[in-house]
Design an enzyme around this catalytic site. Structure first.
Site, PDB file in Angstrom:
ATOM      1  N   TYR A 121     -11.736  -3.675   9.730  1.00 30.36           N
ATOM      2  CA  TYR A 121     -12.310  -5.091   9.888  1.00 30.36           C
ATOM      3  C   TYR A 121     -12.893  -5.748   8.598  1.00 30.36           C
ATOM      4  O   TYR A 121     -13.427  -4.919   7.715  1.00 30.36           O
ATOM      5  CB  TYR A 121     -13.317  -5.267  10.993  1.00 30.36           C
ATOM      6  CG  TYR A 121     -14.675  -4.732  11.117  1.00 30.36           C
ATOM      7  CD1 TYR A 121     -15.611  -5.654  10.364  1.00 30.36           C
ATOM      8  CD2 TYR A 121     -14.999  -3.219  10.999  1.00 30.36           C
ATOM      9  CE1 TYR A 121     -16.806  -5.128  10.198  1.00 30.36           C
ATOM     10  CE2 TYR A 121     -16.480  -3.114  10.659  1.00 30.36           C
ATOM     11  CZ  TYR A 121     -17.243  -3.989  10.687  1.00 30.36           C
ATOM     12  OH  TYR A 121     -18.576  -3.276  10.136  1.00 30.36           O
ATOM     13  N   CYS A 122     -12.688  -7.336   8.648  1.00 27.10           N
ATOM     14  CA  CYS A 122     -13.462  -7.961   7.578  1.00 27.10           C
ATOM     15  C   CYS A 122     -14.214  -9.011   8.539  1.00 27.10           C
ATOM     16  O   CYS A 122     -14.764  -8.646   9.547  1.00 27.10           O
ATOM     17  CB  CYS A 122     -12.448  -8.581   6.571  1.00 27.10           C
ATOM     18  SG  CYS A 122     -11.073  -9.449   7.398  1.00 27.10           S
ATOM     19  N   TRP A 123     -14.451 -10.178   7.931  1.00 24.45           N
ATOM     20  CA  TRP A 123     -15.133 -11.167   8.476  1.00 24.45           C
ATOM     21  C   TRP A 123     -14.670 -11.586   9.647  1.00 24.45           C
ATOM     22  O   TRP A 123     -15.036 -11.818  10.846  1.00 24.45           O
ATOM     23  CB  TRP A 123     -15.564 -12.224   7.452  1.00 24.45           C
ATOM     24  CG  TRP A 123     -16.023 -13.689   8.254  1.00 24.45           C
ATOM     25  CD1 TRP A 123     -15.398 -14.791   7.913  1.00 24.45           C
ATOM     26  CD2 TRP A 123     -17.204 -13.470   8.817  1.00 24.45           C
ATOM     27  NE1 TRP A 123     -16.299 -15.733   8.736  1.00 24.45           N
ATOM     28  CE2 TRP A 123     -17.293 -14.843   9.195  1.00 24.45           C
ATOM     29  CE3 TRP A 123     -18.229 -12.926   9.416  1.00 24.45           C
ATOM     30  CZ2 TRP A 123     -18.112 -15.696  10.102  1.00 24.45           C
ATOM     31  CZ3 TRP A 123     -19.323 -13.235  10.097  1.00 24.45           C
ATOM     32  CH2 TRP A 123     -19.380 -14.816  10.580  1.00 24.45           C
TER      33      TRP A 123
ATOM     34  N   TYR B  13     -15.481  -8.967  12.229  1.00 21.41           N
ATOM     35  CA  TYR B  13     -16.882  -8.673  12.624  1.00 21.41           C
ATOM     36  C   TYR B  13     -17.389 -10.017  13.312  1.00 21.41           C
ATOM     37  O   TYR B  13     -18.262  -9.860  14.166  1.00 21.41           O
ATOM     38  CB  TYR B  13     -17.764  -8.822  11.235  1.00 21.41           C
ATOM     39  CG  TYR B  13     -19.003  -9.024  11.665  1.00 21.41           C
ATOM     40  CD1 TYR B  13     -19.959  -7.810  12.029  1.00 21.41           C
ATOM     41  CD2 TYR B  13     -19.793 -10.190  11.223  1.00 21.41           C
ATOM     42  CE1 TYR B  13     -21.372  -8.097  12.334  1.00 21.41           C
ATOM     43  CE2 TYR B  13     -21.153 -10.238  11.445  1.00 21.41           C
ATOM     44  CZ  TYR B  13     -21.847  -9.358  11.955  1.00 21.41           C
ATOM     45  OH  TYR B  13     -23.204  -9.436  12.193  1.00 21.41           O
TER      46      TYR B  13
END
Length: 348
Positions: free
Chosen positions: A92-94, A121
């Site tokens: 995952y990222c932002w 996130y």
């Protein structure tokens, strides 16, 4: 790429969770258990963002892609060099965008069954805030109330050992809650990460059983307790924890032992009480630190600071305090778990 997306309810179906955001983003908060394998460093993220704003989205994407590719290659040669063929990571990222998408696609090309967290996130943070708003109302809290030094934290630990459900907010916040509550050399978590840890803990509780918790003000050091939890605490049943003055002084002397090991830091914390107490009083306490008069300082703090502050607070927000179950607690004795078991029996 849609077939590579998974939602939050699948979070625990994977061998490992990988946070590809920058180290600063990861430090602010992250999914518990996730490792940080950034595809853009803190500085590289600034470079790409500046290009996006000042030059063009195309130049930012081209430059960012080259940096991300190099960093993924580096991670493959180091961080993930020992992962087996059947490994299943969640990435995952932002917002579930290009950073996590790039690593997910590359890992699947290699042969790993990697998946990307849909919404990143940001979706996890939203779920955390929703949990903090909804879960406290479904729980039945029993609040340990009493002045500083009465051993509420020790009783909370003993209740846990006796098999009760407990929520230790001070442990999650890395702070004891009073003006001398900071832990030397240990930073408090960010508010976001405290929220994450708290939501994870709340999700573990059995709603049919009580949850024991220590009375707290709105803030524990720099951390704020979520309003829904504070409201649920204020409406909970209360246990009035009573200890003798000498037992409290002995307990504080033990509890603050770590502070005495760092006398200059302790004296600086006492200095922060200026305004609540006169310069002469503060100097007298600081001299006690220099002289190693730990028990005398504990008594002074009880008589001149903690008890007057407790009397002023009145705890009127705890609506069931007038019907509190009284408990005489001996926090320094070896039978604290047995004392906790007797309390549990009295509350049944």
């Amino acid at each position: 790429m849609k077939h590579l997306l998974v939602t939050l309810d699948k979070l625990h179906d994977f061998d490992e969770i990988i946070d590809v955001r920058s180290p600063l983003e990861y430090a602010d908060d992250h999914i518990p258990g996730a490792i940080n394998a950034p595809v853009l460093s803190n500085e590289e993220r600034v470079v790409v963002g500046t290009l996006y704003r000042q030059t063009s989205p195309f130049e930012a994407a081209r430059t960012g892609a080259a940096i991300v590719a190099r960093n993924i290659a580096q991670h493959l040669e180091t961080t993930f060099a020992d992962r087996p063929q059947g490994w299943r990571p969640l990435i995952y990222c932002w917002r579930g965008g290009k950073r996590s998408g790039s690593m997910t696609l590359m890992f699947n090309m290699i042969g790993w069954r990697a998946r990307q967290l849909e919404g990143g996130y940001k979706s996890y943070r939203r779920a955390t805030l929703d949990a903090l708003e909804a879960l406290p109302a479904a729980l039945r809290f029993v609040v340990l109330v009493g002045p500083t030094g009465s051993g509420k934290t020790r009783l909370l630990s003993a209740l846990s050992q006796a098999g009760a459900q407990t929520l230790d907010l001070e442990q999650l916040a890395a702070h004891r809650g009073s003006l001398l509550g900071a832990l030397p050399g240990i930073a408090q978590p960010t508010q976001k990460h405290f929220d994450t840890l708290l939501a994870e803990r709340l999700r573990t509780f059995d709603t049919t059983q009580p949850v024991f918790i220590e009375a707290e003000s709105r803030k524990i050091g720099a951390i704020e307790i979520p309003p829904a939890l504070l409201q649920a605490m204020h409406q909970g049943a209360c246990v009035d924890v009573v200890s003798t003055r000498e037992a409290r002084a002995a307990f504080l002397q033990q509890d603050y032992a770590q502070l005495f090991e760092n006398p200059e830091w302790l004296k600086a914390q006492l200095q922060r009480m200026l305004g609540l107490h006169s310069r002469d009083v503060i100097k007298g306490w600081q001299q006690m630190v220099d002289d190693g008069r730990r028990i005398d300082l504990a008594r002074e703090l009880i008589d001149r600071h903690y008890d007057p502050a407790y009397t002023r607070s009145s705890n009127a927000q705890y609506t069931q305090l007038p019907q509190a179950t009284p408990m005489t607690f001996r926090p320094n004795d070896e039978d604290v778990v047995e004392q906790a078991q007797k309390l549990l029996s009295a509350l049944q």
